[in-house]
Design an enzyme around this catalytic site. Structure first.
Site, PDB file in Angstrom:
ATOM      1  N   ASN A 158     -16.620   7.160  -5.852  1.00 21.63           N
ATOM      2  CA  ASN A 158     -15.262   6.645  -5.500  1.00 21.63           C
ATOM      3  C   ASN A 158     -15.357   4.915  -5.155  1.00 21.63           C
ATOM      4  O   ASN A 158     -14.683   4.289  -5.830  1.00 21.63           O
ATOM      5  CB  ASN A 158     -14.911   7.530  -4.052  1.00 21.63           C
ATOM      6  CG  ASN A 158     -13.433   7.173  -3.574  1.00 21.63           C
ATOM      7  OD1 ASN A 158     -12.538   6.178  -4.203  1.00 21.63           O
ATOM      8  ND2 ASN A 158     -12.679   7.936  -2.859  1.00 21.63           N
ATOM      9  N   GLY A 170     -20.477   5.623   0.127  1.00 17.03           N
ATOM     10  CA  GLY A 170     -20.204   4.221   0.179  1.00 17.03           C
ATOM     11  C   GLY A 170     -21.234   3.059   0.283  1.00 17.03           C
ATOM     12  O   GLY A 170     -21.101   1.882   0.169  1.00 17.03           O
ATOM     13  N   LYS A 186     -13.905  20.762  -2.180  1.00 17.57           N
ATOM     14  CA  LYS A 186     -14.759  19.896  -1.896  1.00 17.57           C
ATOM     15  C   LYS A 186     -15.547  19.727  -0.248  1.00 17.57           C
ATOM     16  O   LYS A 186     -14.612  19.358   0.453  1.00 17.57           O
ATOM     17  CB  LYS A 186     -14.997  18.415  -2.394  1.00 17.57           C
ATOM     18  CG  LYS A 186     -16.084  17.491  -2.098  1.00 17.57           C
ATOM     19  CD  LYS A 186     -16.063  16.082  -2.373  1.00 17.57           C
ATOM     20  CE  LYS A 186     -17.267  15.348  -1.697  1.00 17.57           C
ATOM     21  NZ  LYS A 186     -17.159  13.690  -1.842  1.00 17.57           N
TER      22      LYS A 186
END
Lengths: 260, 260, 260, 260
Positions: free
Chosen positions: B211, B162, B101
């Protein structure tokens, strides 16, 4: 986790409408795929002029039996409290249930609920012992009065019926959830996609009722399964505690030893 | 239905990041709950100054083995193509995989991809036989060049890493899907809620990587399951053919015999 | 182009509230900068316990006179139709006008209109010869009834008072405009920025009423001028015929002779 | 308050494109109504095959002179840096200005800027002494490099050219403004309505460039005036300090003596 409507606890949070499917067989399979434990059906189409309904009601009854679902007759097509109350009384006879999805529409083009006739009908039906689930707007004051009248749940629209627009006013829905933390709140109407159903559940709603988004999909059976999964996902997410949106990025992978 | 990355077919469309979980045990359970077959992990944190990593990598390796998942090392923290290429080479040695990635960040606050360094690194790594999955923007021209360079998939952000903002520009993502109908497209970063992951899938994306939304949730394990269900729901909905949004209401319950 | 309220034609489409300004002088200047020909003022603050109002009402009266503006007393703070009707009667005496901005609030936190008490008060006041401008929701059915009762205009909220959220449900506002093409429709409450006021006007609304976005701005006088310009711009744009949004780009500069 | 482009200060923040008007006379009047001091024009249409341009360039030159406006030739239709540089050199000769709106498009359908060719052309033209205004995306890293190259301003798109979609990604535009507080930032392309132009200005942008929304309006002259007013309103609002949006309602009319 279960959905409470009156004294009844249901393990599915998906309420499915039964109109407009391409065939009785598709309807049957979509019901199964949805896992719905509440099936709504219009009363007007089953009454009346002696036209056959192609075994439509029979299919729904049978499907309901098979997966332990309840029938939720609706008063679609009613324009006045009087008309809705009459239809509800007939439905109770016909289907042997005191559950009623109360629709009283005041605008033909958007099929908008009529807050005045709706409240009047709700009061009457609650007084007569019905378990009343009104299709309503996101109006806080109307909602309070419907609850005061004894409604078992509130079912505000996300958008006009069949429009597939999703949640047009999430702010209002959030306010509704915040104001009535203990009421059973179900988004009814206007959803077009499973992501929108998940969003409603993430806002803390207790369930989702829809019809067109499944019945009019290219593949209604598959779409019923998709909504079922999304509704459950949204509920789990609500319970699992969503992160709060941030204006800045936050590295998910902190680089604590910059070794390179 | 499976997700194709290069010659590999995977049965889950959920790619999970492994950073920032409250405990190793929570991480382990979240991986299981997600059903993910691709697990990303930062390399920088595993290298370097001899600090122990609390068995972190071991847990991921073991979890990966148990559910047949592949590791996808990332180059988080890299600022130049050179740095990213070096890290990728180390990752190949360390984890025995040529999947990478590729992150090359050009803005510290939003962790925005640097299109120039990213393309340069992608070309180099493709030439060296890597299976390259670049974390990129929704830029059409950059996307074309990354595909021309031989990348196995594109992973545009939905929003800054995030941030939990969801899909900030669905128009651009839809354009990307329309322009590259055969490429593998995965939304990577910025999602905060399962409804947003479902929305990405309904747009026709092939997968979702996230994530923080899981790791930082109040209950990461339950949230992992919620995302897994929502991603699958979104995919099913895409396949089942969503209804088109309408400006007017369309009665789901047609009232064909007005009996009352 | 003028705004019609009953038989009165006004050349400004900006209606300004007069509460909460940092000083009487700022209020005076903001009124001048706004060019407003309708100034709302709360009645409750001017009545009562004998507290002085710092010449507040006198300033408004004077400013109104200077720019040919009308006073529009409001019934802010009322919770029942009875209370609102009483206050309106007092206002008529006190200010010598039969114009009344009718507020009957049913939810304390969002200051949401109470559709039931509002309609009841509107009927009573219309019967008593008032020119009634109700602060209402975007509910189509309530709107129809308020017009049937004889209200001179409808003033749906864009968002809760003072929230500065802008138009939370443009779909509903558009529907309102489409359903009542000849009614005078004014967006009242919830706007925070001139762009939002322009948007309301581009939807075809006849005017905008606001207070907090001006009074609470860092520079209220300048902000009043900004809103005045934006409201006029939005109206001109509506009249000038906006282009329809497109999904694809359309070159503004066609390249008909590719000379290079 | 003035807009700075290089060493030039302009008193209007509205930059107007000159293509696609229904007639030369309409174009002339729209320019006057806009008050624009910068007029863009495509070069390709004025070159080439000897076709007459109906006095188009002459009108623009004349209008520019009359209101003290500058010409801003653009490189619309270019696909490579080389092509754009050649066209810019011709434009400098032809129009006697070193200002250039640099367009290098990498996607035919969305007319998306090509970040790679754009940066390359910008570097070359800055080196050759041009005042370069690149039409770009909202990419932070590309923006930084264009500024490093010496561009006099950045002109990110709000949406694809001619789409009238407005600001598709306000988050990204806000980030751009925050990151480059001293750069001249102009939203170029994609706007359809004055409210959207005001919104861009409220975000702190220094100016707005548009063409289709005026040229294709039912009444281009009136629409030009509407945009001019909205842009100024948005700027004033930015300077006057907008209120922050709130989740709860805040009474604009506090009821401090509940007299009734």
């Amino acid at each position: 986790m279960s959905l409470h409507i009156g004294a009844t606890a249901l393990c599915s949070r998906f309420l499915l409408g039964t109109a407009g499917y391409p065939s009785p067989e598709t309807l049957r399979q979509a019901i199964a795929a949805s896992g719905a434990q509440v099936l709504t059906l219009g009363l007007k189409r089953t009454l009346g002029t002696g036209q056959p309904d192609n075994g439509f009601v029979q299919i729904i009854r049978h499907a309901a039996q098979q997966q332990g679902a309840r029938l939720l007759p609706n008063t679609a097509g009613c324009r006045t409290a009087h008309e809705a109350v009459q239809l509800a009384l007939m439905a109770r006879e016909l289907f042997g249930t005191d559950w009623i999805k109360l629709e009283v529409v005041g605008d033909e083009q958007l099929l908008a609920p009529d807050p005045f006739e709706l409240l009047s009908a709700a009061r009457e039906l609650c007084a007569q012992g019905f378990t009343v689930l009104p299709y309503c707007t996101d109006d806080l004051v109307l909602s309070q009065r419907l609850l005061d009248a004894g409604c078992a749940a509130l079912m505000p629209w996300g958008a006009p019926i069949g429009s597939g627009q999703g949640l047009l006013n999430p702010f209002a829905l959030r306010a509704l959830r915040a104001r009535f933390p203990r009421a059973t709140l179900i988004v009814d109407a206007g959803l077009g996609a499973p992501s929108q159903a998940a969003q409603a559940m993430e806002l803390g709603f207790d369930g989702v009722l829809l019809n067109s988004a499944v019945a009019q999909a290219a593949d209604p059976v598959r779409m019923a399964a998709a909504f079922a999964a999304a509704i459950e996902a949204g509920r789990q997410a609500y319970a699992a505690g969503l992160i709060a949106p941030q204006d800045l990025a936050i590295p998910s992978t902190p680089v604590w030893d910059r070794a390179a």
